[in-house]
Design a protein around this motif. Structure first.
Motif, PDB file in Angstrom:
ATOM      1  N   TRP A  12       0.813  -1.215   0.000  1.00 16.29           N
ATOM      2  CA  TRP A  12       0.000   0.000   0.000  1.00 16.29           C
ATOM      3  C   TRP A  12       0.844   1.261   0.000  1.00 16.29           C
ATOM      4  O   TRP A  12       0.465   2.273  -0.575  1.00 16.29           O
ATOM      5  CB  TRP A  12      -0.936   0.025   1.212  1.00 16.29           C
ATOM      6  CG  TRP A  12      -1.935  -1.084   1.194  1.00 16.29           C
ATOM      7  CD1 TRP A  12      -1.959  -2.170   2.018  1.00 16.29           C
ATOM      8  CD2 TRP A  12      -3.038  -1.235   0.291  1.00 16.29           C
ATOM      9  NE1 TRP A  12      -3.014  -2.986   1.694  1.00 16.29           N
ATOM     10  CE2 TRP A  12      -3.689  -2.429   0.642  1.00 16.29           C
ATOM     11  CE3 TRP A  12      -3.532  -0.476  -0.764  1.00 16.29           C
ATOM     12  CZ2 TRP A  12      -4.818  -2.894  -0.032  1.00 16.29           C
ATOM     13  CZ3 TRP A  12      -4.657  -0.937  -1.426  1.00 16.29           C
ATOM     14  CH2 TRP A  12      -5.288  -2.141  -1.062  1.00 16.29           C
ATOM     15  N   ALA A  13       2.005   1.202   0.642  1.00 14.80           N
ATOM     16  CA  ALA A  13       2.851   2.392   0.702  1.00 14.80           C
ATOM     17  C   ALA A  13       3.306   2.782  -0.699  1.00 14.80           C
ATOM     18  O   ALA A  13       3.244   3.948  -1.085  1.00 14.80           O
ATOM     19  CB  ALA A  13       4.045   2.143   1.611  1.00 14.80           C
ATOM     20  N   ALA A  14       3.720   1.781  -1.484  1.00 10.34           N
ATOM     21  CA  ALA A  14       4.169   2.070  -2.845  1.00 10.34           C
ATOM     22  C   ALA A  14       3.002   2.576  -3.686  1.00 10.34           C
ATOM     23  O   ALA A  14       3.150   3.503  -4.489  1.00 10.34           O
ATOM     24  CB  ALA A  14       4.774   0.815  -3.474  1.00 10.34           C
ATOM     25  N   HIS A  19       0.489   7.474  -6.565  1.00  8.63           N
ATOM     26  CA  HIS A  19      -0.613   8.357  -6.947  1.00  8.63           C
ATOM     27  C   HIS A  19      -0.694   9.637  -6.133  1.00  8.63           C
ATOM     28  O   HIS A  19      -1.516  10.503  -6.427  1.00  8.63           O
ATOM     29  CB  HIS A  19      -1.938   7.593  -6.868  1.00  8.63           C
ATOM     30  CG  HIS A  19      -1.977   6.456  -7.837  1.00  8.63           C
ATOM     31  ND1 HIS A  19      -2.118   6.668  -9.191  1.00  8.63           N
ATOM     32  CD2 HIS A  19      -1.824   5.124  -7.670  1.00  8.63           C
ATOM     33  CE1 HIS A  19      -2.082   5.497  -9.804  1.00  8.63           C
ATOM     34  NE2 HIS A  19      -1.896   4.553  -8.908  1.00  8.63           N
ATOM     35  N   SER A  20       0.144   9.769  -5.118  1.00  8.72           N
ATOM     36  CA  SER A  20       0.108  10.972  -4.299  1.00  8.72           C
ATOM     37  C   SER A  20       0.781  12.111  -5.066  1.00  8.72           C
ATOM     38  O   SER A  20       1.644  11.877  -5.903  1.00  8.72           O
ATOM     39  CB  SER A  20       0.838  10.685  -2.987  1.00  8.72           C
ATOM     40  OG  SER A  20       1.140  11.885  -2.344  1.00  8.72           O
ATOM     41  N   SER A  21       0.371  13.344  -4.805  1.00  9.01           N
ATOM     42  CA  SER A  21       0.898  14.508  -5.531  1.00  9.01           C
ATOM     43  C   SER A  21       2.408  14.604  -5.455  1.00  9.01           C
ATOM     44  O   SER A  21       3.037  15.196  -6.322  1.00  9.01           O
ATOM     45  CB  SER A  21       0.308  15.797  -4.950  1.00  9.01           C
ATOM     46  OG  SER A  21       0.796  15.981  -3.626  1.00  9.01           O
ATOM     47  N   GLY A  22       2.985  14.046  -4.409  1.00  7.92           N
ATOM     48  CA  GLY A  22       4.431  14.143  -4.241  1.00  7.92           C
ATOM     49  C   GLY A  22       4.836  15.142  -3.176  1.00  7.92           C
ATOM     50  O   GLY A  22       5.991  15.169  -2.753  1.00  7.92           O
ATOM     51  N   THR A  23       3.913  15.944  -2.705  1.00  8.27           N
ATOM     52  CA  THR A  23       4.301  17.002  -1.770  1.00  8.27           C
ATOM     53  C   THR A  23       4.621  16.464  -0.385  1.00  8.27           C
ATOM     54  O   THR A  23       5.402  17.054   0.353  1.00  8.27           O
ATOM     55  CB  THR A  23       3.213  18.099  -1.697  1.00  8.27           C
ATOM     56  OG1 THR A  23       3.688  19.147  -0.848  1.00  8.27           O
ATOM     57  CG2 THR A  23       1.906  17.574  -1.119  1.00  8.27           C
TER      58      THR A  23
END
Ligand code: PLP
Length: 397
Positions: A12-14, A19-23
């Protein structure tokens, strides 16, 4: 069968990072549930929570009064724009104003939004456009609020900022503030304890002097209690300890048991906002208001706030007496808002604490910040303190 298997081994972490914005830079742990001041990860490991939802979890996780308020209100009505009257909102606004000694409230959904509303209110009330904020202050990440936030790394990558009319002066310095005030200044915005900036409390008399200067200059005093509010520092609002009365009070974080809520409260002396001058679709939704009412009720009818005061003082005294001077420069704070200024970087200390079952926060690069839920038991609190002490003592060797 295969879907169960893939569920179990799914990384799940990967997936989240993909898909997270990266911020957001995340720690290597997946938090799945919480109870009181305990958090549990996906492997069933338990941690003492000294992050406290970054200040949003003063009542801890799964507080029964908050759960019941959310359950009951969600069955009744979740959303209701401020096109209409709503009785839960009416009760919450009245309770909040009474608790803070303020006349009116604008409800929104986050701290930065509360600050934005306060800034608009100050410009509308004074007809002036300038502001004074403090160095090391933190007031949020929207482009407006960010103009008031001091730390360069938050501001520079996304500049130029919208507000060219903000002057920053050193915190706890009355003379520099006096010199920055003139008839263009709509408001001064200040925290009672600078949180993100390193857990720096206002010195005795400072906020009184700020208030006097604001009044003499016809500027509003905006107090940002987004992190210090709701019992964190040993009083419902931290400014009560400084004997001041803000013109505008910004609140968020622990307002509603972890639901996203913010507010800008206006004193009697501040004119109401003109019709349609501001607004928010989710602001004042009944679900948030019901949770907010439950939070106020718990804080006003239990000893949690008094415990925050006494336990916080005891922890700071203990740490001052026991932390090796070779690793800790200073121990600061009010109530259960505790900052330990280290001689080195805080990042490795946070990892070492996590490995030993304590989750904590940084405040800048060298300050270890503890914001445990106020419901933390004495056993959990002292276990966390012992772990901090052991970790820092190991680092000293
Ligand atoms: C967290 C914080 C904010 C911003 O709140 P958000 O809900 O993250 O927008 C503003 N001021 C202070 C003092 C804060 O601690």
């Amino acid at each position: 069968m295969s879907s169960m298997l893939s569920d179990r081994v799914m990384d799940w972490a990967a997936l989240e990072d993909t898909h997270s914005s990266g911020t957001y830079v995340k720690r290597d742990v997946q938090i799945v549930r919480g109870q009181g001041a305990t958090l549990e990860d996906a492997e069933g490991r338990r941690y003492i929570d000294c992050v406290g939802g970054q200040g949003a979890a003063n009542l801890g996780h799964g507080h029964p009064a908050v759960l019941e308020a959310i359950r009951a209100q969600s069955a009744e009505l979740i959303t209701c724009p401020e096109l209409f009257h709503n009785p839960v909102r009416a009760r919450y606004q009245a309770a909040l104003c009474e608790a803070a000694g303020m006349a009116r409230v604008y409800l929104c959904n986050s701290g930065a939004e509360a600050v934005e509303a306060a800034l608009k209110a100050a410009r509308l009330a004074t007809g002036r456009d300038g502001f004074v904020a403090t160095m090391r202050g933190f007031h949020g990440r929207t482009l407006g609020a960010l103009s008031f936030t001091w730390e360069r790394h938050y501001r520079e990558p996304v500049g130029p900022l919208l507000m060219s009319t903000v002057t920053h002066v050193p915190f706890n310095n009355v003379e520099r503030l006096a010199a920055a005030l003139n008839d263009t200044i709509a408001a001064v915005i200040v925290e009672v304890v600078q949180g993100e900036g390193g857990v720096h409390p206002a010195e005795a008399g400072y906020l009184r002097a700020v208030q006097d200067l604001c009044r003499a200059n016809g500027s509003l005093l905006i107090v940002d209690e987004i992190q210090t509010g709701f019992g964190r520092t040993g009083t419902l609002f931290a400014y009560e300890q400084d004997g001041i009365a803000p013109d505008v009070l910004c609140l968020a974080k622990s307002m509603a048991g972890g639901l996203p809520v913010g507010a800008a409260l206006l004193a009697e002396t501040v004119p109401a906002l003109p019709p349609a001058s501001h607004g928010s679709t989710f602001g004042g939704n009944p679900l948030a208001c019901a949770a907010g009412l439950a939070v106020l009720d718990v804080l006003q009818n239990t000893d949690l706030i008094e415990r925050a005061r006494t336990r916080g003082e005891a922890v700071r005294d203990h740490l001052r007496a026991n932390l090796p001077g070779s690793v800790a420069r200073d121990v600061r704070g009010r109530g259960l808002m505790i900052g330990i200024e280290l001689r080195g970087r805080v990042a490795p200390v946070l990892s070492a604490l996590q490995a030993r079952g304590v989750l904590a926060l940084p405040a800048g690069k060298t300050v270890l910040r503890l914001l445990p839920p106020l419901v933390i038991t004495d056993d959990e609190l002292w276990q966390a303190v012992d772990t901090v002490e052991e970790t820092l003592s190991d680092a000293a060797e």
